[in-house]
Scaffold this active site. Structure first.
Site, mmCIF file in Angstrom:
data_model
loop_
_atom_site.group_PDB
_atom_site.id
_atom_site.type_symbol
_atom_site.label_atom_id
_atom_site.label_comp_id
_atom_site.label_asym_id
_atom_site.label_seq_id
_atom_site.Cartn_x
_atom_site.Cartn_y
_atom_site.Cartn_z
ATOM 1 N N CYS A 77 0.860 -1.182 0.000
ATOM 2 C CA CYS A 77 0.000 0.000 0.000
ATOM 3 C C CYS A 77 0.902 1.239 0.000
ATOM 4 O O CYS A 77 1.654 1.471 0.951
ATOM 5 C CB CYS A 77 -0.913 -0.016 1.225
ATOM 6 N N CYS A 116 -10.659 -0.031 18.745
ATOM 7 C CA CYS A 116 -10.352 -0.858 17.575
ATOM 8 C C CYS A 116 -8.945 -1.419 17.682
ATOM 9 O O CYS A 116 -7.969 -0.680 17.840
ATOM 10 C CB CYS A 116 -10.494 -0.037 16.293
#
Length: 337
Positions: A77, A116
């Protein structure tokens, strides 16, 4: 004297279609919203805020994130300093369970209702899922907070295991428009990401799916991305703005202009009237304090507080003070929007 509605004016179209009827803008309409001139930006933001209030309500969802496994990722990425393929300052680090629990406690103290757990991997192996399960159990023994995960691409057995752990939301970003994705990632496909999202939704977890703006995509592709997300129907869309990281292929890109970023925030709200739209990474660099305030009044209804995975955010207290000054109530644990 009130202004007469113009059938060809995108803001008038949005007032009727989105604000009144709750139907998001289509791709061509989002593109028109992204073209709204600077002198009408405040009007666009005000409309997006009205849409958020009408279809989501006044509450703001606050979330904290922590990296269980940082760096060394095998994917390429181009925006990410956690890739093991680039010469970036980030080194592979693993967080132990006591530190994970302490991070969850501090997140809850900030007023956040969502925590998270993130790992920089292509996909989780059994060992990583074992650590996630142990971490979730330890957190639940100490603090009451909703737990989400972001662990890369999943197969069905892994999805089912996360459901069994009680993970209520899974983050897996599409990152950008389908047509632009090959310019951002080459080691996996946009379709592979979408397949994971479909399994997550079918298993009953909430879908969190967003991406990064300012990676060199055109305005047409930005509009495409907004409607790509609308098709996925995510519960939450985190909007990040590229913070160019040294050593990555995108490390020399310019930071997105604040006015362009704000137009995107409003346009994404008009494409996704019922979705949690979350301020995420890069907002501090792109928007600053004034722009953050404008964004909160331009369609945003959730924030990540504290630091991000490899970059510093604003102090949690600063965001909470901003919400208080804007008289925006924080969503309570287990409430719904």
């Amino acid at each position: 004297m009130s202004r007469v509605a113009d059938r060809n004016d995108i803001l008038d179209i949005a007032r009727e279609q989105v604000l009144t009827d709750g139907v998001g803008l289509d791709r061509a309409q989002v593109r028109s919203a992204l073209d709204v001139p600077d002198e009408r930006l405040e009007e666009l933001l005000a409309l997006a805020h009205e849409v958020r209030m009408a279809w989501c309500g006044p509450e703001i969802e606050v979330e904290g994130i922590v990296s269980l496994q940082t760096g060394g990722c095998p994917e390429d990425c181009h925006f990410c300093s956690q890739s093991g393929l680039f010469e970036s300052p980030v080194r592979a680090v693993r967080l132990d369970i006591p530190s994970l629990v302490e991070a969850a406690k501090q997140t809850a103290k900030s007023g956040a209702t969502e925590f998270c757990i993130v790992a920089a991997v292509r996909a989780p192996d059994d060992r990583l899922l074992d650590r996630v399960a142990a971490g979730i159990e330890a957190i639940r023994n100490e603090v009451e907070i909703d737990i989400a995960c972001s662990l890369g691409m999943l197969d069905q057995a892994q999805v089912d295991r996360l459901v069994g752990m009680g993970v209520h939301r899974y983050n897996h970003n599409l990152e950008t428009a389908r047509s632009f994705f090959p310019q951002v990632v080459t080691t996996h496909t946009w379709e592979e990401r979408r397949d994971t999202l479909a399994m997550v939704r079918d298993a009953g977890m909430e879908v969190c799916c967003g991406g990064i703006l300012g990676m060199g995509e055109s305005l047409d592709q930005r509009a495409e991305f907004a409607t790509d997300l609308a098709e996925v129907q995510p519960h939450e869309v985190p909007l990040n703005f590229l913070n160019p990281r040294p050593g990555t292929p995108f490390g020399d890109l310019d930071v997105l202009p604040a006015s362009e970023a704000l137009r995107a925030v409003a346009a994404f709200r008009l494409a996704l009237p019922r979705t949690i739209l979350r301020f995420a990474g890069g907002r501090e660099l792109t928007l600053g304090d004034l722009g953050a305030r404008q964004g909160m009044l331009g369609g945003i209804n959730a924030v990540i507080v504290g630091n991000y995975l490899t970059t510093l955010g604003r102090p949690a207290e600063a965001d909470l003070d901003l919400l208080d000054s804007l008289r925006m109530p924080i969503k309570a644990l287990n409430s719904t929007i």
